[in-house]
Motif scaffolding. Structure first.
Motif, PDB file in Angstrom:
ATOM      1  N   PRO A 152       0.694  -1.211  -0.156  1.00 32.82           N
ATOM      2  CA  PRO A 152       0.090   0.064  -0.061  1.00 32.82           C
ATOM      3  C   PRO A 152       0.816   1.435  -0.154  1.00 32.82           C
ATOM      4  CG  PRO A 152       0.071  -0.950   2.212  1.00 32.82           C
ATOM      5  CD  PRO A 152       0.490  -1.918   1.157  1.00 32.82           C
ATOM      6  N   PHE A 153       2.016   1.239   0.401  1.00 31.99           N
ATOM      7  CA  PHE A 153       2.911   2.430   0.306  1.00 31.99           C
ATOM      8  C   PHE A 153       4.523   2.107  -0.003  1.00 31.99           C
ATOM      9  CE2 PHE A 153       0.169   2.382   4.324  1.00 31.99           C
ATOM     10  CZ  PHE A 153      -0.752   3.310   4.165  1.00 31.99           C
ATOM     11  N   THR A 154       4.944   3.083  -0.394  1.00 33.78           N
ATOM     12  CA  THR A 154       6.355   3.026  -0.910  1.00 33.78           C
ATOM     13  C   THR A 154       7.327   3.822  -0.051  1.00 33.78           C
ATOM     14  OG1 THR A 154       6.118   4.890  -2.344  1.00 33.78           O
ATOM     15  CG2 THR A 154       5.486   2.811  -3.360  1.00 33.78           C
ATOM     16  N   GLY A 155       8.837   3.593  -0.076  1.00 36.64           N
ATOM     17  CA  GLY A 155       9.616   4.363   0.467  1.00 36.64           C
ATOM     18  C   GLY A 155       9.323   5.836   0.089  1.00 36.64           C
ATOM     19  N   SER A 156       9.908   6.816   1.007  1.00 36.57           N
ATOM     20  CA  SER A 156       9.710   8.198   1.029  1.00 36.57           C
ATOM     21  C   SER A 156      10.803   8.492  -0.117  1.00 36.57           C
ATOM     22  CB  SER A 156       9.716   8.539   2.219  1.00 36.57           C
ATOM     23  OG  SER A 156       9.901  10.292   2.046  1.00 36.57           O
ATOM     24  N   THR A 157      10.159   9.447  -1.002  1.00 37.68           N
ATOM     25  CA  THR A 157      11.218  10.124  -1.844  1.00 37.68           C
ATOM     26  C   THR A 157      11.654  11.378  -1.534  1.00 37.68           C
ATOM     27  OG1 THR A 157       9.476  11.145  -3.244  1.00 37.68           O
ATOM     28  CG2 THR A 157      10.415   8.922  -4.039  1.00 37.68           C
ATOM     29  N   ALA A 158      11.179  11.923  -0.297  1.00 40.23           N
ATOM     30  CA  ALA A 158      11.490  13.137   0.036  1.00 40.23           C
ATOM     31  C   ALA A 158      13.098  13.495   0.746  1.00 40.23           C
ATOM     32  CB  ALA A 158      10.561  13.533   1.394  1.00 40.23           C
ATOM     33  N   GLU A 159      13.456  14.422   0.690  1.00 41.69           N
ATOM     34  CA  GLU A 159      15.010  14.469   1.176  1.00 41.69           C
ATOM     35  C   GLU A 159      14.982  14.157   2.604  1.00 41.69           C
ATOM     36  OE1 GLU A 159      18.095  15.338  -0.245  1.00 41.69           O
ATOM     37  OE2 GLU A 159      16.753  15.001  -2.080  1.00 41.69           O
ATOM     38  N   PRO A 160      15.911  13.500   3.224  1.00 45.39           N
ATOM     39  CA  PRO A 160      16.021  13.205   4.511  1.00 45.39           C
ATOM     40  C   PRO A 160      16.111  14.341   5.241  1.00 45.39           C
ATOM     41  CG  PRO A 160      17.690  11.918   3.378  1.00 45.39           C
ATOM     42  CD  PRO A 160      17.031  13.038   2.342  1.00 45.39           C
ATOM     43  N   VAL A 161      15.361  14.324   6.612  1.00 47.88           N
ATOM     44  CA  VAL A 161      15.327  15.329   7.641  1.00 47.88           C
ATOM     45  C   VAL A 161      16.873  15.350   8.163  1.00 47.88           C
ATOM     46  CG1 VAL A 161      14.384  16.354   9.699  1.00 47.88           C
ATOM     47  CG2 VAL A 161      12.813  14.861   7.693  1.00 47.88           C
ATOM     48  N   PRO A 162      17.437  16.490   8.447  1.00 49.15           N
ATOM     49  CA  PRO A 162      18.847  16.598   8.998  1.00 49.15           C
ATOM     50  C   PRO A 162      18.668  16.806  10.537  1.00 49.15           C
ATOM     51  CG  PRO A 162      18.212  18.867   8.159  1.00 49.15           C
ATOM     52  CD  PRO A 162      17.117  17.756   7.642  1.00 49.15           C
ATOM     53  N   ALA A 163      19.741  16.079  11.111  1.00 47.68           N
ATOM     54  CA  ALA A 163      19.765  16.422  12.654  1.00 47.68           C
ATOM     55  C   ALA A 163      19.806  17.871  13.127  1.00 47.68           C
ATOM     56  CB  ALA A 163      20.698  15.323  13.273  1.00 47.68           C
ATOM     57  N   PRO A 164      19.136  18.034  14.032  1.00 53.01           N
ATOM     58  CA  PRO A 164      19.228  19.482  14.412  1.00 53.01           C
ATOM     59  C   PRO A 164      20.415  19.724  15.429  1.00 53.01           C
ATOM     60  CG  PRO A 164      18.176  18.016  16.102  1.00 53.01           C
ATOM     61  CD  PRO A 164      18.179  17.182  15.163  1.00 53.01           C
ATOM     62  N   LEU A 219      -0.884  14.066   8.776  1.00 51.38           N
ATOM     63  CA  LEU A 219      -2.327  14.412   8.672  1.00 51.38           C
ATOM     64  C   LEU A 219      -2.746  14.312   7.378  1.00 51.38           C
ATOM     65  CD1 LEU A 219      -1.700  17.579  10.760  1.00 51.38           C
ATOM     66  CD2 LEU A 219      -3.182  15.770  11.703  1.00 51.38           C
ATOM     67  N   ARG A 220      -2.272  14.404   6.412  1.00 52.05           N
ATOM     68  CA  ARG A 220      -2.734  14.364   4.906  1.00 52.05           C
ATOM     69  C   ARG A 220      -3.122  13.008   4.762  1.00 52.05           C
ATOM     70  NH1 ARG A 220       0.891  18.884   2.004  1.00 52.05           N
ATOM     71  NH2 ARG A 220      -0.512  20.696   2.277  1.00 52.05           N
ATOM     72  N   THR A 221      -2.101  12.014   4.939  1.00 54.38           N
ATOM     73  CA  THR A 221      -2.389  10.591   4.640  1.00 54.38           C
ATOM     74  C   THR A 221      -3.315  10.098   5.371  1.00 54.38           C
ATOM     75  OG1 THR A 221       0.236  10.478   4.375  1.00 54.38           O
ATOM     76  CG2 THR A 221      -0.997   8.273   5.073  1.00 54.38           C
ATOM     77  N   LEU A 222      -3.656  10.432   6.721  1.00 55.20           N
ATOM     78  CA  LEU A 222      -4.763   9.748   7.319  1.00 55.20           C
ATOM     79  C   LEU A 222      -5.984  10.454   6.912  1.00 55.20           C
ATOM     80  CD1 LEU A 222      -2.962   9.674  10.747  1.00 55.20           C
ATOM     81  CD2 LEU A 222      -3.876   7.546   9.416  1.00 55.20           C
ATOM     82  N   ALA A 223      -5.985  11.929   6.707  1.00 54.57           N
ATOM     83  CA  ALA A 223      -7.209  12.544   6.321  1.00 54.57           C
ATOM     84  C   ALA A 223      -7.808  11.844   4.964  1.00 54.57           C
ATOM     85  CB  ALA A 223      -6.944  14.056   5.963  1.00 54.57           C
ATOM     86  N   ALA A 224      -7.058  11.245   4.016  1.00 50.33           N
ATOM     87  CA  ALA A 224      -7.127  10.910   2.872  1.00 50.33           C
ATOM     88  C   ALA A 224      -8.005   9.437   2.981  1.00 50.33           C
ATOM     89  CB  ALA A 224      -6.030  10.833   2.058  1.00 50.33           C
ATOM     90  N   ARG A 263      10.559   6.221   7.008  1.00 48.83           N
ATOM     91  CA  ARG A 263       9.631   7.071   6.379  1.00 48.83           C
ATOM     92  C   ARG A 263       8.953   6.367   5.234  1.00 48.83           C
ATOM     93  NH1 ARG A 263      12.510  12.020   4.080  1.00 48.83           N
ATOM     94  NH2 ARG A 263      13.751  10.495   3.593  1.00 48.83           N
ATOM     95  N   LEU A 264       7.678   6.039   4.817  1.00 54.06           N
ATOM     96  CA  LEU A 264       6.907   5.949   3.900  1.00 54.06           C
ATOM     97  C   LEU A 264       6.037   7.064   3.170  1.00 54.06           C
ATOM     98  CD1 LEU A 264       5.736   2.339   4.997  1.00 54.06           C
ATOM     99  CD2 LEU A 264       7.429   2.461   3.656  1.00 54.06           C
ATOM    100  N   GLN A 265       5.347   6.528   2.008  1.00 54.47           N
ATOM    101  CA  GLN A 265       4.545   7.541   1.757  1.00 54.47           C
ATOM    102  C   GLN A 265       3.481   6.772   0.754  1.00 54.47           C
ATOM    103  OE1 GLN A 265       7.262   9.598  -0.870  1.00 54.47           O
ATOM    104  NE2 GLN A 265       6.053   8.814  -2.718  1.00 54.47           N
ATOM    105  N   GLU A 266       2.415   7.396   0.589  1.00 53.96           N
ATOM    106  CA  GLU A 266       1.363   7.183  -0.567  1.00 53.96           C
ATOM    107  C   GLU A 266       2.155   7.164  -1.828  1.00 53.96           C
ATOM    108  OE1 GLU A 266      -1.346   6.098  -0.169  1.00 53.96           O
ATOM    109  OE2 GLU A 266      -2.173   6.871   1.630  1.00 53.96           O
ATOM    110  N   PRO A 267       1.979   6.057  -2.764  1.00 51.75           N
ATOM    111  CA  PRO A 267       2.632   5.975  -4.000  1.00 51.75           C
ATOM    112  C   PRO A 267       2.788   7.263  -4.736  1.00 51.75           C
ATOM    113  CG  PRO A 267       1.543   3.958  -3.474  1.00 51.75           C
ATOM    114  CD  PRO A 267       1.043   4.876  -2.514  1.00 51.75           C
ATOM    115  N   GLY A 268       3.640   7.835  -5.229  1.00 53.53           N
ATOM    116  CA  GLY A 268       3.739   8.845  -6.105  1.00 53.53           C
ATOM    117  C   GLY A 268       3.542  10.303  -5.508  1.00 53.53           C
ATOM    118  N   ASP A 269       3.446  10.322  -4.123  1.00 60.82           N
ATOM    119  CA  ASP A 269       3.057  11.496  -3.542  1.00 60.82           C
ATOM    120  C   ASP A 269       3.737  11.633  -2.052  1.00 60.82           C
ATOM    121  OD1 ASP A 269       1.641  13.863  -2.408  1.00 60.82           O
ATOM    122  OD2 ASP A 269      -0.213  12.948  -2.285  1.00 60.82           O
TER     123      ASP A 269
END
Length: 623
Positions: free
Chosen positions: A203-215, A285-290, A239-245
């Protein structure tokens, strides 16, 4: 049937959701317990063995050390018994294993400090598999798998393929890779193999977003810095994401057992991580709202406006009469937690209308008002009407987690104490959002009155007393009796507004008592409970995120010294777990044991445990 869940506390993990590999310290695995390589909820490789052959014999290999970098790669350092007439082992094998959302790669370097070149054969043996995670978690075996010329799979949409440049490859019940290598004098040679994984039904794919840097934390101790860096690296790997989003990216709950979307876990993890990053909160929030509930469906525990519990590719059979559909809504707390997180990110500067979350907010508030209290007694509660869902639907979701002081298990429907706190905080957050973005002060005022009335009812019904004094019960049972177990649940009320200042002080004092605070964290149940056991899942163990949420509430309510004491305890625990805080660990006192006793089947990394490192840093003044 008694389940035999495998232990994982002494295994090494390499992770990039939805891919994970669990091995022994030398990098090999043989399918024992949870060992293996996984794609989503399928183990695709149950055996991996590395051998090094010399001209006339197999070369002895010994494990030296294992290290995991903040890039997620795992390096296994092996000592090879290559000799030049002395007793010194003059050979080394280094295995650098990396995972990506689409597979695993292992780069193997063989080196020798010998004056003459030497010919060796590197052999890697792989055993294919396709066992579902549900069977592995129950300690059961799957059917054997034979690889073909094009790899293997378990249905038309799955395929596992091996690539090994320069190797001689033999395919069958095992896949054997052989490289003939020449090590030059005082030199090395390298080989590489890859396992490419695909499953169209995930149902989900690995995230394509840039990694979050450590503070940046210039004033932090070296221990705290290591904890936060490890935590952020693990969260990036989860991190996972909705496919293509990529705008709908979230934290999977944890490895190995829960590497998918869990509403409660994703929301709490994002909330604890909010001081570092807002994008994960917005994506969650967006993933769960969908996927917000639209209809009444008893089988799925779905209701209009409700936020779901978990999503998987297949039906989840937990082997003891609990069978969950692929999308399951059996959680009483995810919906108020969703509203609370929405309020947090709006305060952090996110525009509610531009985020597209205003209508889902209205739906969530409607569920809180219309569906969270099915018997009309004024408290949010749950009961499994399907006959095959979860018996307990708060975060302590094991069947025996809600107990009276004498150890008796409470009968449902159950109204949990902490859920009333979440509901109270959600009503106030919803009122603020409606007033600011909806232009309806009357509706906002109705929600504030709703919260005020809930607090009054809670004060009347939940507070009980024992020899130490008053405290909030863990829950109300089916007969509306307070369930008298002294439990960590009361700590989640801090900062929600449900308690007044005097009541919060009573709760903090009880939590810091030796019966509750182990020195490493807050026990899920007091040592005075008849059913207490330090490695009972929800009845005596310490859950990392549980203590972190209590710390967060203490900070919000002005108990900074107590919050810092708990944070120091978690930091000390982290030192005993190589700075990767597990999902849970034993409730034994810090005066008795170091490192803390592991809960051997605990997830690690676990998203909300990793995000707890940020809360520790806040409480210690580093963020």
């Amino acid at each position: 049937m008694t389940l035999h869940q495998p232990f994982v506390h002494d295994l090494t993990v390499t992770l990039a959701a939805p891919v994970q590999v669990w091995s022994a310290a030398d990098g090999d695995f043989d399918g024992t317990g949870a060992e293996g390589a996984y794609c989503g909820d399928r183990r695709v490789l149950r055996g991996l063995r590395l051998r090094l052959l010399g001209p006339d014999r197999q070369i002895e290999l010994a494990h030296g050390s294992t290290s995991t970098g903040t890039d997620g790669a795992t390096t296994f350092h092996l000592i090879a018994r290559l000799q030049d007439g002395t007793a010194d082992p003059l050979g080394a094998v280094t295995r650098r294993r990396t995972a990506t959302p689409s597979g695993v790669c292992e780069r193997i370097t063989v080196a020798a400090s010998l004056a003459e070149p030497i010919e060796v054969t590197l052999v890697v043996s792989l055993l294919p598999d396709a066992t579902p995670m549900t069977l592995i978690k129950a300690g059961l075996d799957g059917a054997p798998v034979v690889a073909g010329a094009d790899g293997w799979g378990w249905d038309a949409g799955s395929r596992i393929r091996v690539r090994a440049p320069g190797a001689r490859v033999t395919v069958g019940e095992a896949v054997e890779l052989r490289w003939d290598l020449v090590l030059p004098a005082y030199g090395s040679a390298t080989a590489e193999w890859q396992l490419a994984m695909s499953d169209a039904r995930l149902p989900f794919t690995g995230s394509t977003a840039e990694p979050v840097p450590a503070p940046a934390m210039p004033a932090a101790s070296s221990s705290l810095t290591r904890l936060v860096r490890r935590s952020v690296a693990d969260l990036n790997a989860l991190r996972l994401q909705e496919p293509g989003d990529a705008s709908r990216t979230f934290f999977a709950a944890g490895a190995p057992w829960f590497l998918t979307l869990f509403g409660r876990d994703a929301l709490i993890s994002a909330r604890l991580f909010l001081p570092v990053d807002t994008s994960m909160a917005l994506g969650t929030l967006r993933t769960l709202a969908a996927r917000q509930g639209r209809v009444v469906d008893v089988d799925r525990a779905e209701q209009p406006g409700k936020i779901l519990h978990e999503v998987r590719a297949d039906v989840l059979d937990l082997q003891q009469g609990t069978v969950l559909p692929p999308e399951y809504y059996g959680t009483v707390d995810a919906t108020p937690l969703w509203i609370l997180l929405l309020g947090d990110i709006v305060r952090a500067g996110i525009d509610l209308h531009r985020s597209g979350l205003y209508e889902p907010l209205l739906g969530a508030l409607s569920w809180l008002r219309d569906s969270s209290d099915p018997d009309g007694d004024g408290f949010a509660e749950y009961f499994d009407d399907s006959g095959h869902g979860l018996a307990n639907q708060g975060w302590k979701d094991s069947g025996d987690s809600v107990r009276f002081a004498d150890g008796t298990v409470a009968e449902g429907p159950i109204a949990l104490a902490e859920v009333q706190g979440y509901a109270h905080g959600a009503a106030l957050a919803g009122a603020d959002l409606l007033e600011r973005f909806g232009g309806d002060p009357g509706e906002a005022q109705r929600w504030r009155s709703w919260a005020r009335n809930l607090a009054e009812r809670f004060r009347e019904r939940f507070w009980v007393r024992d020899a130490r004094g008053p405290y909030p019960a863990i829950a109300l049972d089916r007969y509306k009796r307070p369930v008298t177990g002294v439990a960590s649940n009361m700590g989640h009320l801090l900062g929600t507004g449900l308690l007044n200042a005097a009541e919060e002080a009573v709760v903090v004092q009880r939590l810091m008592s030796p019966e509750m605070f182990s020195g490493y964290g807050i026990r899920t149940m007091a040592t005075t409970n008849a059913a207490y056991w330090p490695t009972r899942y929800h009845v005596g163990s310490v859950w990392t995120h549980d203590t972190a949420m209590i710390i967060d509430g203490m900070l919000a309510s002005g108990f900074g010294a107590e919050a810092a004491a708990l944070a120091e305890g978690l930091l000390r625990a982290a030192e005993g777990f190589d700075y990767r805080l597990p999902e849970l660990f034993g409730g034994q006192s810090a005066e008795e044991v170091f490192p803390p006793v592991p809960y051997p089947a605990s997830c690690r990394p676990q998203a909300w445990a990793a995000a707890s490192g940020i809360t520790v840093a806040r409480a210690l003044g580093a963020l």
